[in-house]
Enzyme design. Structure first.
Site, PDB file in Angstrom:
ATOM      1  CB  SER A  90    -107.521  39.511 -23.946  1.00  0.00           C
ATOM      2  OG  SER A  90    -108.156  38.270 -24.117  1.00  0.00           O
ATOM      3  CE1 TYR A 148    -111.083  40.364 -19.582  1.00  0.00           C
ATOM      4  CE2 TYR A 148    -111.047  39.031 -21.569  1.00  0.00           C
ATOM      5  CZ  TYR A 148    -110.407  39.527 -20.452  1.00  0.00           C
ATOM      6  OH  TYR A 148    -109.092  39.190 -20.195  1.00  0.00           O
TER       7      TYR A 148
HETATM    8  P1  NDP Z   1    -105.811  37.046 -12.066  1.00  0.00           P
HETATM    9  O1  NDP Z   1    -107.255  37.174 -11.706  1.00  0.00           O
HETATM   10  O2  NDP Z   1    -105.065  35.867 -11.583  1.00  0.00           O
HETATM   11  O3  NDP Z   1    -105.040  38.382 -11.650  1.00  0.00           O
HETATM   12  C1  NDP Z   1    -105.615  39.640 -11.820  1.00  0.00           C
HETATM   13  C2  NDP Z   1    -104.840  40.640 -10.974  1.00  0.00           C
HETATM   14  O4  NDP Z   1    -105.445  41.932 -11.144  1.00  0.00           O
HETATM   15  C3  NDP Z   1    -104.855  40.314  -9.484  1.00  0.00           C
HETATM   16  O5  NDP Z   1    -103.580  40.518  -8.964  1.00  0.00           O
HETATM   17  C4  NDP Z   1    -105.843  41.326  -8.921  1.00  0.00           C
HETATM   18  O6  NDP Z   1    -105.428  41.676  -7.600  1.00  0.00           O
HETATM   19  C5  NDP Z   1    -105.609  42.511  -9.858  1.00  0.00           C
HETATM   20  N1  NDP Z   1    -106.729  43.449  -9.853  1.00  0.00           N
HETATM   21  C6  NDP Z   1    -108.009  43.230 -10.191  1.00  0.00           C
HETATM   22  N2  NDP Z   1    -108.743  44.339 -10.020  1.00  0.00           N
HETATM   23  C7  NDP Z   1    -107.879  45.299  -9.577  1.00  0.00           C
HETATM   24  C8  NDP Z   1    -108.019  46.652  -9.199  1.00  0.00           C
HETATM   25  N3  NDP Z   1    -109.203  47.268  -9.259  1.00  0.00           N
HETATM   26  N4  NDP Z   1    -106.912  47.330  -8.791  1.00  0.00           N
HETATM   27  C9  NDP Z   1    -105.717  46.704  -8.700  1.00  0.00           C
HETATM   28  N5  NDP Z   1    -105.523  45.430  -9.031  1.00  0.00           N
HETATM   29  C10 NDP Z   1    -106.608  44.728  -9.449  1.00  0.00           C
HETATM   30  O7  NDP Z   1    -105.778  37.129 -13.662  1.00  0.00           O
HETATM   31  P2  NDP Z   1    -104.613  36.977 -14.760  1.00  0.00           P
HETATM   32  O8  NDP Z   1    -103.288  36.933 -14.159  1.00  0.00           O
HETATM   33  O9  NDP Z   1    -105.051  35.903 -15.665  1.00  0.00           O
HETATM   34  O10 NDP Z   1    -104.828  38.350 -15.549  1.00  0.00           O
HETATM   35  C11 NDP Z   1    -103.857  39.342 -15.716  1.00  0.00           C
HETATM   36  C12 NDP Z   1    -104.220  40.156 -16.949  1.00  0.00           C
HETATM   37  O11 NDP Z   1    -104.156  39.327 -18.108  1.00  0.00           O
HETATM   38  C13 NDP Z   1    -105.632  40.735 -16.935  1.00  0.00           C
HETATM   39  O12 NDP Z   1    -105.622  42.024 -17.479  1.00  0.00           O
HETATM   40  C14 NDP Z   1    -106.410  39.781 -17.836  1.00  0.00           C
HETATM   41  O13 NDP Z   1    -107.530  40.386 -18.404  1.00  0.00           O
HETATM   42  C15 NDP Z   1    -105.339  39.430 -18.859  1.00  0.00           C
HETATM   43  N6  NDP Z   1    -105.591  38.188 -19.581  1.00  0.00           N
HETATM   44  C16 NDP Z   1    -105.663  36.985 -18.933  1.00  0.00           C
HETATM   45  C17 NDP Z   1    -105.950  35.827 -19.642  1.00  0.00           C
HETATM   46  C18 NDP Z   1    -106.086  34.488 -18.984  1.00  0.00           C
HETATM   47  O14 NDP Z   1    -106.597  33.571 -19.615  1.00  0.00           O
HETATM   48  N7  NDP Z   1    -105.636  34.288 -17.778  1.00  0.00           N
HETATM   49  C19 NDP Z   1    -106.140  35.857 -21.089  1.00  0.00           C
HETATM   50  C20 NDP Z   1    -106.010  37.171 -21.670  1.00  0.00           C
HETATM   51  C21 NDP Z   1    -105.743  38.270 -20.940  1.00  0.00           C
HETATM   52  P3  NDP Z   1    -106.371  42.066  -6.368  1.00  0.00           P
HETATM   53  O15 NDP Z   1    -107.640  41.289  -6.528  1.00  0.00           O
HETATM   54  O16 NDP Z   1    -105.552  41.669  -5.188  1.00  0.00           O
HETATM   55  O17 NDP Z   1    -106.557  43.544  -6.476  1.00  0.00           O
END
Ligand code: NDP
Length: 242
Positions: A134, A147
């Site tokens: 990030s 975070y």
């Molecule tokens: P979302 O919350 O939309 O998606 C996160 C995904 O991670 C979901 O599919 C969730 O699925 C999955 N997840 C969470 N915990 C677990 C777990 N314990 N095991 C398996 N899967 C898990 O967020 P984003 O798409 O925005 O984020 C994707 C990545 O990008 C993350 O790493 C985030 O930190 C990073 N990021 C995002 C930014 C943003 O502004 N959006 C900025 C910078 C980085 P489920 O709950 O079904 O398990």
């Protein structure tokens, strides 16, 4: 058409992961999609795709799912360690369980994924690992302490992996997005922080970049020749001011 190899995406039930799943499927890649909400991935109804309910903190479950997909589609050519959580809070008051959760999912989850695919990638001198860090992986933001710790961690561990794997022609890439609208912010338990975050984005106008833009960029980095490595990609809304 050249044979497409297996792409594994963690966190494919929403946000970036879900958009990547759709984009890779459109181009005919066989996929393994992983997250806890398996029904959201199954509902995409993508061809040549296995969906498994996996928590990335469970290394055994993660490994089992990847081996099962490899038995069908062949070895993993691309692992995208995308699953992550962002629970914002101040160091003074945030519950330590929330810190632990971010470190477990965002850091340990990525390490588990990497350890599962590295031996075969090294052996065949190929493959790509893409880890989602990030902008909070190299700079501070208010209320982001744990975070930031997790995402600085991802950036550091990815740099180390790159040193270890470049002699084996394995690419290791860090993606560092700025603020992009997905479900990510919704899990923060402090409503005042959520409100402040959204107000900041609106006030500077950093609201136009989409999860699709990030997915497209990640796919572009992967589809460059194996000899070309975009080591780190910072991607954010043009109007983002921090
Ligand atoms: P979302 O919350 O939309 O998606 C996160 C995904 O991670 C979901 O599919 C969730 O699925 C999955 N997840 C969470 N915990 C677990 C777990 N314990 N095991 C398996 N899967 C898990 O967020 P984003 O798409 O925005 O984020 C994707 C990545 O990008 C993350 O790493 C985030 O930190 C990073 N990021 C995002 C930014 C943003 O502004 N959006 C900025 C910078 C980085 P489920 O709950 O079904 O398990």
């Amino acid at each position: 058409m050249e044979d497409k190899k297996l792409v594994v995406i963690t966190g494919a039930s929403s946000g970036f992961g879900l958009e990547m799943a759709k984009m890779f499927a459109e181009d005919g890649y066989p996929l393994l999609l992983l997250a806890r909400r398996v029904e959201k991935m199954e509902a995409l109804n993508l061809p040549n795709t296995l969906c498994k309910k996996v928590d990335v903190t469970d290394k055994t479950g993660l490994e089992k799912a990847i081996r099962a997909a490899e038995a069908v589609y062949g070895e993993t050519d691309l692992l995208i360690n995308n699953a992550g959580v962002m629970l914002l809070g101040s160091i003074e008051t945030q519950n330590a369980n929330e810190w632990q959760k971010m470190l477990d999912v965002n850091v340990m989850g990525v390490m588990h994924g990497m350890q599962t695919v590295i031996p075969s990638m090294k052996a065949r001198k190929g493959g790509t690992i893409i880890n989602l860090s990030s902008m909070a992986g190299y700079q501070a933001f208010e209320n982001h302490a744990a975070y930031c710790a997790s995402k600085f961690g991802v950036r550091g561990l990815t740099q180390t992996a790159r040193l270890e794997l470049s002699p084996f022609n394995v690419r290791v890439i860090t993606i560092e997005p700025g603020a992009v609208k997905t479900e990510l912010l919704e899990h923060t338990t402090d409503d005042t922080i959520i409100k402040g975050y959204n107000e900041w984005k609106e006030s500077v106008g950093a609201v136009n970049i989409t999860a699709k833009d990030v997915a497209k960029t990640i796919k572009f980095a992967y589809e460059l020749p194996q000899s070309v490595l975009l080591r780190e990609i910072v991607i954010c809304d043009t109007m983002q001011d921090a």
